[in-house]
Design an enzyme around this catalytic site. Structure first.
Site, PDB file in Angstrom:
ATOM      1  N   LYS A  29       0.709  -1.136   0.037  1.00 20.48           N
ATOM      2  CA  LYS A  29       0.071  -0.108   0.111  1.00 20.48           C
ATOM      3  C   LYS A  29       0.936   1.185   0.063  1.00 20.48           C
ATOM      4  O   LYS A  29       0.592   2.091  -0.703  1.00 20.48           O
ATOM      5  CB  LYS A  29      -1.016  -0.093   1.373  1.00 20.48           C
ATOM      6  CG  LYS A  29      -1.664  -1.346   1.444  1.00 20.48           C
ATOM      7  CD  LYS A  29      -2.725  -0.976   2.466  1.00 20.48           C
ATOM      8  CE  LYS A  29      -2.101  -0.962   4.105  1.00 20.48           C
ATOM      9  NZ  LYS A  29      -1.473  -2.084   4.304  1.00 20.48           N
ATOM     10  N   ARG A  43      -9.227   0.872   9.331  1.00 19.73           N
ATOM     11  CA  ARG A  43      -8.973  -0.524   9.739  1.00 19.73           C
ATOM     12  C   ARG A  43     -10.097  -1.394  10.627  1.00 19.73           C
ATOM     13  O   ARG A  43      -9.760  -2.394  11.035  1.00 19.73           O
ATOM     14  CB  ARG A  43      -7.535  -0.401  10.446  1.00 19.73           C
ATOM     15  CG  ARG A  43      -6.458  -0.901   9.890  1.00 19.73           C
ATOM     16  CD  ARG A  43      -5.178  -0.777  10.852  1.00 19.73           C
ATOM     17  NE  ARG A  43      -4.018  -1.416  10.347  1.00 19.73           N
ATOM     18  CZ  ARG A  43      -2.802  -0.857  10.019  1.00 19.73           C
ATOM     19  NH1 ARG A  43      -2.906   0.189   9.347  1.00 19.73           N
ATOM     20  NH2 ARG A  43      -1.919  -1.727   9.569  1.00 19.73           N
ATOM     21  N   ARG A  96      11.468  -6.461   4.573  1.00 20.51           N
ATOM     22  CA  ARG A  96      11.624  -4.998   4.905  1.00 20.51           C
ATOM     23  C   ARG A  96      12.205  -4.718   6.126  1.00 20.51           C
ATOM     24  O   ARG A  96      12.749  -3.642   6.399  1.00 20.51           O
ATOM     25  CB  ARG A  96       9.942  -4.586   4.745  1.00 20.51           C
ATOM     26  CG  ARG A  96       9.750  -3.000   4.843  1.00 20.51           C
ATOM     27  CD  ARG A  96       8.371  -2.618   4.550  1.00 20.51           C
ATOM     28  NE  ARG A  96       7.540  -2.835   5.782  1.00 20.51           N
ATOM     29  CZ  ARG A  96       6.298  -2.393   5.873  1.00 20.51           C
ATOM     30  NH1 ARG A  96       5.812  -2.226   4.850  1.00 20.51           N
ATOM     31  NH2 ARG A  96       5.622  -2.611   6.968  1.00 20.51           N
ATOM     32  N   ARG A 104      11.733  -0.916  11.655  1.00 21.89           N
ATOM     33  CA  ARG A 104      10.644  -0.793  12.195  1.00 21.89           C
ATOM     34  C   ARG A 104      10.488  -2.050  13.247  1.00 21.89           C
ATOM     35  O   ARG A 104      10.796  -3.062  12.868  1.00 21.89           O
ATOM     36  CB  ARG A 104       9.278  -0.930  11.357  1.00 21.89           C
ATOM     37  CG  ARG A 104       8.834   0.488  10.795  1.00 21.89           C
ATOM     38  CD  ARG A 104       7.777   0.464   9.773  1.00 21.89           C
ATOM     39  NE  ARG A 104       6.607  -0.218  10.536  1.00 21.89           N
ATOM     40  CZ  ARG A 104       5.582  -0.089   9.794  1.00 21.89           C
ATOM     41  NH1 ARG A 104       5.448   0.118   8.607  1.00 21.89           N
ATOM     42  NH2 ARG A 104       4.489  -0.901  10.093  1.00 21.89           N
ATOM     43  N   ARG A 160       0.227  -9.289  13.708  1.00 19.79           N
ATOM     44  CA  ARG A 160      -0.217  -7.905  12.652  1.00 19.79           C
ATOM     45  C   ARG A 160      -1.410  -8.368  11.808  1.00 19.79           C
ATOM     46  O   ARG A 160      -2.464  -7.906  11.338  1.00 19.79           O
ATOM     47  CB  ARG A 160       0.678  -7.229  12.010  1.00 19.79           C
ATOM     48  CG  ARG A 160       1.299  -6.298  13.175  1.00 19.79           C
ATOM     49  CD  ARG A 160       2.791  -5.795  12.672  1.00 19.79           C
ATOM     50  NE  ARG A 160       2.902  -4.994  11.406  1.00 19.79           N
ATOM     51  CZ  ARG A 160       3.605  -4.743  10.564  1.00 19.79           C
ATOM     52  NH1 ARG A 160       4.802  -5.439  10.978  1.00 19.79           N
ATOM     53  NH2 ARG A 160       3.657  -3.875   9.557  1.00 19.79           N
TER      54      ARG A 160
HETATM   55  P1  AMP Z   1       1.214   0.464   9.364  1.00 21.57           P
HETATM   56  O1  AMP Z   1       2.097   1.276   9.316  1.00 21.57           O
HETATM   57  O2  AMP Z   1      -0.185   0.812   8.706  1.00 21.57           O
HETATM   58  O3  AMP Z   1       1.545  -0.920   9.105  1.00 21.57           O
HETATM   59  O4  AMP Z   1       0.628   0.318  11.080  1.00 21.57           O
HETATM   60  C1  AMP Z   1       1.347   0.271  11.930  1.00 21.57           C
HETATM   61  C2  AMP Z   1       0.760  -0.004  13.227  1.00 21.57           C
HETATM   62  O5  AMP Z   1       0.123   1.176  13.592  1.00 21.57           O
HETATM   63  C3  AMP Z   1      -0.457  -0.860  13.323  1.00 21.57           C
HETATM   64  O6  AMP Z   1       0.002  -2.472  13.395  1.00 21.57           O
HETATM   65  C4  AMP Z   1      -1.222  -0.650  14.396  1.00 21.57           C
HETATM   66  O7  AMP Z   1      -0.645  -0.744  15.710  1.00 21.57           O
HETATM   67  C5  AMP Z   1      -1.224   0.913  14.169  1.00 21.57           C
HETATM   68  N1  AMP Z   1      -2.073   1.618  13.171  1.00 21.57           N
HETATM   69  C6  AMP Z   1      -1.859   2.178  12.041  1.00 21.57           C
HETATM   70  N2  AMP Z   1      -3.102   2.602  11.454  1.00 21.57           N
HETATM   71  C7  AMP Z   1      -4.061   2.038  12.549  1.00 21.57           C
HETATM   72  C8  AMP Z   1      -5.548   2.239  12.502  1.00 21.57           C
HETATM   73  N3  AMP Z   1      -6.076   2.822  11.137  1.00 21.57           N
HETATM   74  N4  AMP Z   1      -6.104   1.860  13.395  1.00 21.57           N
HETATM   75  C9  AMP Z   1      -5.532   1.316  14.534  1.00 21.57           C
HETATM   76  N5  AMP Z   1      -4.259   1.132  14.420  1.00 21.57           N
HETATM   77  C10 AMP Z   1      -3.585   1.752  13.425  1.00 21.57           C
END
Ligand code: AMP
Length: 190
Positions: A14, A89, A128, A134, A146
């Site tokens: 994404k 989400r 990654r 991260r 996740r």
């Molecule tokens: P991402 O960078 O989108 O993979 O997000 C990393 C982490 O941030 C996720 O595993 C969640 O803990 C948190 N996170 C990101 N976006 C959301 C969302 N829309 N709702 C809840 N948690 C989020």
């Protein structure tokens, strides 16, 4: 206004596709993951609280991300449109987003979901993790958590947009360019 939800599990591509799409269509990229990591980098209270959950692969509370998105929408009133990446989400987040956009008379144009199987996702995220820095990409257990959070809480969001006839699923395995062209064809059909 073009408002696209780019959907898919962690590691589906994404972020990569968002970068290319904002360039081509002149959109604003709203990634809640990036916004949360920026809060962590700044050492804010919100960031410190969110980090505890993010490091375990657990979603942060809906109210936290909805408020961040609301502020970003307000801060970008003249935007041509937005790409929502990693948001909504949960179904509650999707409902809140519809309400926020209703007040702007600029509904979601559509959702594009990138389909990638779990084995491929785990491999991509571990790879990654070698240079993303991260913590949630570095640990196989957190990666699996996740993906489980995605399957339990996020996958139902597809049904939310399906019921509005706004859902399109595409193959997320292939070259970056191929997938980009497929998403472009969907956007051009709006
Ligand atoms: P991402 O960078 O989108 O993979 O997000 C990393 C982490 O941030 C996720 O595993 C969640 O803990 C948190 N996170 C990101 N976006 C959301 C969302 N829309 N709702 C809840 N948690 C989020």
């Amino acid at each position: 206004m073009l408002n696209l939800v780019l959907f898919g599990p962690p590691g589906a591509g994404k972020g990569t596709q968002s970068q290319k799409l904002i360039e081509k269509y002149g959109l604003i990229h709203l990634s809640t993951g990036d916004l949360l990591r920026s809060e962590i980098a700044q050492g804010t209270d919100l960031g410190l609280e969110a980090k505890k959950l993010m490091d375990q692969g657990i979603l942060v509370p809906d109210a936290v991300v909805i408020s961040m998105i609301s502020h970003k929408l307000d801060a970008n009133k003249e935007a041509k449109g937005f790409i929502f990446d990693g948001f909504p989400r949960t179904v509650a987040q999707a409902e809140a987003l519809d309400q926020l956009l209703e007040s702007k008379n600029a509904p979601i144009s559509g959702m594009v979901a990138l389909e990638v199987n779990d084995t491929e996702l785990e491999q991509r995220l571990l790879l990654r993790g070698k240079d993303s820095g991260r913590p949630d990409d570095a640990n196989p257990e957190v990666i699996r958590k996740r993906i489980k959070e995605y399957n339990d809480k996020t996958a139902p969001v597809a049904g939310f947009y399906q019921s509005q006839n706004k859902f399109k699923s595409i193959n997320g395995i292939g070259s970056v360019e191929e997938i980009f062209n497929t998403i472009g064809a969907v956007i051009d059909s709006y």
